[in-house]
Each structure stands twice: as structure tokens, then as C-alpha cells.
Design a protein around this motif. Structure first.
Motif, PDB file in Angstrom:
ATOM      1  N   ASP A 379       0.437 -27.952  -6.653  1.00  0.00           N
ATOM      2  CA  ASP A 379       1.161 -28.053  -7.927  1.00  0.00           C
ATOM      3  C   ASP A 379       0.362 -27.410  -9.057  1.00  0.00           C
ATOM      4  OD1 ASP A 379       3.225 -29.500  -6.727  1.00  0.00           O
ATOM      5  OD2 ASP A 379       2.234 -31.422  -7.080  1.00  0.00           O
ATOM      6  N   GLY A 380      -0.265 -26.273  -8.783  1.00  0.00           N
ATOM      7  CA  GLY A 380      -1.239 -25.749  -9.730  1.00  0.00           C
ATOM      8  C   GLY A 380      -0.765 -24.734 -10.738  1.00  0.00           C
ATOM      9  N   VAL A 381       0.440 -24.184 -10.605  1.00  0.00           N
ATOM     10  CA  VAL A 381       0.829 -23.106 -11.523  1.00  0.00           C
ATOM     11  C   VAL A 381       0.800 -23.587 -12.960  1.00  0.00           C
ATOM     12  CG1 VAL A 381       2.641 -21.459 -12.139  1.00  0.00           C
ATOM     13  CG2 VAL A 381       2.206 -21.968  -9.741  1.00  0.00           C
ATOM     14  N   SER A 382       1.287 -24.794 -13.198  1.00  0.00           N
ATOM     15  CA  SER A 382       1.236 -25.342 -14.554  1.00  0.00           C
ATOM     16  C   SER A 382       0.016 -26.233 -14.774  1.00  0.00           C
ATOM     17  CB  SER A 382       2.510 -26.153 -14.835  1.00  0.00           C
ATOM     18  OG  SER A 382       2.720 -27.091 -13.800  1.00  0.00           O
ATOM     19  N   THR A 383      -0.362 -27.003 -13.757  1.00  0.00           N
ATOM     20  CA  THR A 383      -1.471 -27.947 -13.923  1.00  0.00           C
ATOM     21  C   THR A 383      -2.760 -27.229 -14.298  1.00  0.00           C
ATOM     22  OG1 THR A 383      -0.404 -29.192 -12.152  1.00  0.00           O
ATOM     23  CG2 THR A 383      -2.534 -29.979 -12.890  1.00  0.00           C
ATOM     24  N   THR A 384      -2.935 -26.001 -13.826  1.00  0.00           N
ATOM     25  CA  THR A 384      -4.108 -25.220 -14.192  1.00  0.00           C
ATOM     26  C   THR A 384      -4.156 -24.936 -15.692  1.00  0.00           C
ATOM     27  OG1 THR A 384      -2.845 -23.249 -13.581  1.00  0.00           O
ATOM     28  CG2 THR A 384      -4.408 -24.094 -11.951  1.00  0.00           C
ATOM     29  N   ASN A 385      -2.982 -24.747 -16.290  1.00  0.00           N
ATOM     30  CA  ASN A 385      -2.947 -24.520 -17.733  1.00  0.00           C
ATOM     31  C   ASN A 385      -3.423 -25.761 -18.468  1.00  0.00           C
ATOM     32  OD1 ASN A 385      -1.214 -25.051 -20.368  1.00  0.00           O
ATOM     33  ND2 ASN A 385      -1.481 -22.840 -20.208  1.00  0.00           N
ATOM     34  N   LEU A 386      -2.938 -26.925 -18.058  1.00  0.00           N
ATOM     35  CA  LEU A 386      -3.406 -28.172 -18.658  1.00  0.00           C
ATOM     36  C   LEU A 386      -4.902 -28.344 -18.434  1.00  0.00           C
ATOM     37  CD1 LEU A 386      -2.728 -30.817 -20.112  1.00  0.00           C
ATOM     38  CD2 LEU A 386      -2.162 -31.808 -17.882  1.00  0.00           C
ATOM     39  N   ALA A 387      -5.376 -27.964 -17.249  1.00  0.00           N
ATOM     40  CA  ALA A 387      -6.814 -28.034 -16.970  1.00  0.00           C
ATOM     41  C   ALA A 387      -7.593 -27.116 -17.905  1.00  0.00           C
ATOM     42  CB  ALA A 387      -7.085 -27.654 -15.516  1.00  0.00           C
TER      43      ALA A 387
END
Length: 458
Positions: A379-387
Motif C-alpha cells: 500500500d505504498g504509492v500514497s503511504t510513502t508520501n505521508l512517510a
């Protein structure tokens, strides 16, 4: 290596994928980031925007977007690998709600940056439809909506669909209902990764490609051609993390594989649906996922490839003929209009990172200067942005709503040593496959799948 052969997405770039220069010698920086995927690039982007005086260096073993960032399903979604109930159990209901709202806002934030930076990544905010094609799947759809309501999320966040409503969005065979959320956009992931790399360079960030990292420790990163010294070192390596010294059991690299059809004619799309380029899945146990690409293909993927002993990651593991064949059968089952005559033009795959408790995390150890983010479970496409936004605040020492979110500072337990790790992960895969098969036959939920999910911690 021909980077264009790694995925359909990389093969369709108007980009020669020529590697940037490697690190030429020892260097100093304020922040050194290991990994030029989404996590590393978003972190560099928000740090450079917040403080243009920072000297930021990104080190990448291959090229920007080489890993999951250039090969994934292209869902920029509000999905987080830990459920609302799981987050509430660990951190309380308010923290769970804050985490989910932050993920929803992150989808909008990525869209904002894509527009502001002129990144042409085929962005289409069509939401996600998750189909139910059996009584057991319909039960899970209802349970997902009930959970959302418990935490105050209404139909505007997650709606329960009847058979007609679900089929109007995605007319798969045997649809009995489903769920829909608007909090997702379909993207061309490699265009996003490559465009983001160019954006951070415009902000003054240095990216060195073809620069493998041999050692990562407080204050320094060692490569074959030099040492980069910096007070802050960010590990942004996701499924490739186990290759780093001391990180073998931090996450397991689980392979997810994909296929793509040739461009489909409009009459075929009229029978399939996805008119708004909704991303789609169903409520089975073994995850499947798909999207209608901007050039009219069906890009479709799923789990099912085995975990490889010792957390090994090898180029040969990107392609499993049996999994590709299963994906093609599943496509035909979902959409009989595709039949056996519609060819697949692309087949690819790659590893993603799974933490032992199924919890993504982000953090900074101020005593050592070591920072990290990952364990996105796909689930990283968006979660990376939050990270990236969160790391930017942590590194600059700026308290914010983001630094107070429950995943910040979380430390997942280490995976078991081999051979227990290999036995457990692959046994779990077999359990989920058998559960799906049993539910197809009987329509009843699988108790074994639920029990194994609790063993894994999700």
C-alpha cells in the motif's frame, strides 16, 4: 540490464532510463537517503521544499523507480496495512481515526503535487470498487462498512453497493455487491517515480544512481566508490531492506506479480466498465488488484508467488509462469469477454516489504540520526508520501499533526529466523489459497484464514 523490461510501466516511458552518475568519491551531506523509490524521493522533496539550504544526497543501487515504485499496480489509495480496529486496539480510536484521515488527505496531496510539478502520470481520481462475488465475500464487504461506521466514516468514505451498483462500476461475472471508496486515484507509477526524481533535482537534491550501499550506520553510508557522511541517514529500501547488514529479519520481501493486456477496443470496455478508471479488486483472501490504464489496457496483478528462503531477492523471481497463468485465468473468470483470445503483452513482478506485525512505520532515532520508513505491505504509492512528509518534519525537529500519528516511532518485531520464516509465510499463502477455493465451493467464510490472519497480527 534493460530497465525497460522490468515492467509494462517502465517500458512505456518516454525516457531512455540512462542512469545518473554514480557517487564518484567521499562526500558530506546534511541528509543522506538510501533508496530512490517513492519513500526516498518524497522525503527529499519535502525536505528540500521546507529548507532549501539542506544538502540532500540520495543513493540508489539501480535507477530511480527501479523497485516497487516502477512496478506496482498504480493505486494511490487511502489503504493502510493495519485495520482501523487493529490501530484502535494498539493506540486508541482517536489515533486510528487520525491515521485514516491522514491517509485520505495524502491521496489529495499527491494529486496536488502532481499538478504543481507538472508530473504527467495519467492521474485519474476514479476511486476503488471492491467486488463481492460470493456470500462469504459479501459478508466481508458488509463487515468492512460496519467497521468504517464504528469509527465515524460514512458513505462518502466507504459505501456498500448492491449487485447493480457494483456492476455499474465494474461488470465482472457473478457480482453480488461490493464496496466503493472515492479515496483512490489510478496512476502510471513509473511516470510518477521518474517525474518525482526530476522534481527533487530541480530543488537542488543530488541523486547518485548505480551506487549500491554496503553499510548503513550512524553518520555514514558506505558504497564501493566512497563514503557519504551525514548527521541524518534515512533507510528507504522497503523490499530490498533484508540485503543490508543487520536487517535480514526486518521485513520479508513478498513478491507480487502483474500482467497487462493489449489495448482493448471500446466495445469490450463497455462490457467491463471502469468508465472512470476506477481501480478494482474483490473480497477474496489472496489479494488481486487492477486498473484500466490510460492507453486502454487492463493491468492486473496479485499475490501468490512463493516467499524465497533467507529473504532472497533475485531478478529471476520477478517472473513465475505458474502465477502469470493463474492471473490470466482469474482475468478470464472475472471478465469472460476477454476469453482466451485476448493476449497478454507484458508480464512482470517484484518484491514488496511486509513487517512481522503487518504494521507500516516511520521514525527517527535522534540519538543515532538513523531514520526509516517502510513495511507498506503493497500500500505504498500514497503511504510513502505521508512517510516523506512525516520524515521531513521529524528530521527538522518540527512537531506536527503528522509526527503525532500512531505509526510514528513504531517498532515491529523481527521476523522469525529460518527455516521458521520460510515455513510460516508459505504456509500462510497455502491457507489463503485453500480458503478461497473452499469459499468458492461452499460460499461460507473460512475459519482457517481468519485464524492465520490473527497469527500474522492483522
Amino acid at each position: 540490464m534493460r530497465y525497460q523490461d522490468l515492467s509494462y510501466w517502465l517500458s512505456t516511458l518516454d525516457d531512455p532510463l540512462t542512469p545518473r552518475p554514480s557517487l564518484p568519491a567521499d562526500a558530506d551531506a546534511d541528509v543522506v537517503i538510501v533508496g530512490a523509490g517513492y519513500t526516498g524521493l518524497w522525503t527529499a522533496y519535502y525536505l528540500a521544499r521546507a529548507d532549501p539550504t539542506l544538502r540532500i544526497t540520495v543513493l540508489e543501487q539501480e535507477i530511480a523507480g527501479f523497485g516497487a515504485s516502477g512496478r506496482n499496480g498504480g493505486w494511490c489509495s487511502a489503504l493502510f496495512p493495519t485495520s482501523l480496529t487493529g490501530l484502535a486496539r494498539r493506540h486508541g480510536p482517536d489515533a486510528a481515526i487520525a491515521m485514516q484521515r491522514a491517509m485520505q488527505e495524502t491521496v489529495r496531496e499527491v494529486g496536488r503535487v502532481v499538478t504543481a510539478e507538472g508530473i504527467d502520470c495519467d492521474w485519474a481520481a476514479g476511486g476503488t470498487v471492491v467486488l463481492a462475488r460470493s456470500d462469504a465475500q459479501l459478508g466481508r464487504a458488509r463487515a468492512a462498512v460496519d467497521e468504517a461506521r464504528t469509527f465515524g466514516f460514512g458513505p462518502a468514505d466507504l459505501a456498500l453497493l448492491d449487485a447493480g451498483e457494483a456492476a455499474a462500476r465494474c461488470a465482472a461475472e457473478g457480482v453480488r455487491g461490493g464496496t466503493y471508496t472515492p479515496h483512490c486515484a489510478a496512476v502510471h507509477p513509473a511516470k510518477l517515480a521518474r517525474g518525482l526524481a526530476r522534481a527533487v533535482e530541480r530543488l537542488g537534491v543530488t541523486i547518485h544512481e548505480r551506487t549500491p550501499v554496503r553499510e548503513l550506520s550512524p553518520g555514514r553510508v558506505v558504497t564501493p566508490t566512497g563514503v557519504v557522511r551525514a548527521p541524518v541517514v534515512v533507510r528507504a529500501t522497503e523490499g530490498y531492506t533484508p540485503a543490508l547488514p543487520g536487517q535480514r529479519r526486518a521485513v520479508v520481501p513478498v513478491y507480487s506479480l502483474m500482467v497487462a493486456t493489449e489495448p482493448l477496443p471500446e466495445p469490450t470496455w463497455a462490457r467491463i466498465g471502469l468508465a472512470e478508471r476506477e481501480t478494482f479488486s474483490d473480497h477474496r483472501h489472496v489479494i488481486i488488484y487492477g486498473q484500466r490504464t490510460a492507453d486502454g489496457r487492463l493491468a492486473f496483478g496479485g499475490r501468490g508467488a512463493p516467499y524465497h528462503f533467507g529473504s532472497r531477492v533475485r531478478p529471476g523471481y520477478d517472473r513465475e509462469p505458474a502465477v502469470f497463468a493463474a492471473l490470466r485465468r482469474t482475468l478470464g473468470d472475472l471478465f469472460p469477454v476477454l476469453g482466451p483470445d485476448v493476449p497478454l503483452t507484458h508480464r512482470w513482478g517484484g518484491p514488496l516489504g511486509v513487517a512481522r506485525d503487518w504494521s507500516a512505520s516511520v521514525g527517527l532515532d535522534r540519538a543515532t540520526g538513523l531514520a526509516w520508513a517502510g513495511g507498506y505491505v503493497g500500500d505504498g504509492v500514497s503511504t510513502t508520501n505521508l512517510a516523506g512528509r512525516t520524515l521531513a518534519d521529524l528530521i527538522r525537529g518540527v512537531p506536527s499533526e503528522l509526527t503525532a500519528l500512531p505509526w510514528v516511532g513504531h517498532r515491529s518485531p523481527r521476523w522469525e529466523p529460518e527455516p521458521v520464516r520460510w515455513l510460516a509465510v508459505n504456509a500462510g499463502l497455502r491457507v489463503m489459497f485453500s480458503a478461497d477455493a473452499a469459499e468458492t465451493r461452499t460460499g461460507r467464510p473460512s475459519r482457517r484464514a481468519a485464524l492465520f490472519g490473527r497469527f500474522l497480527g492483522h
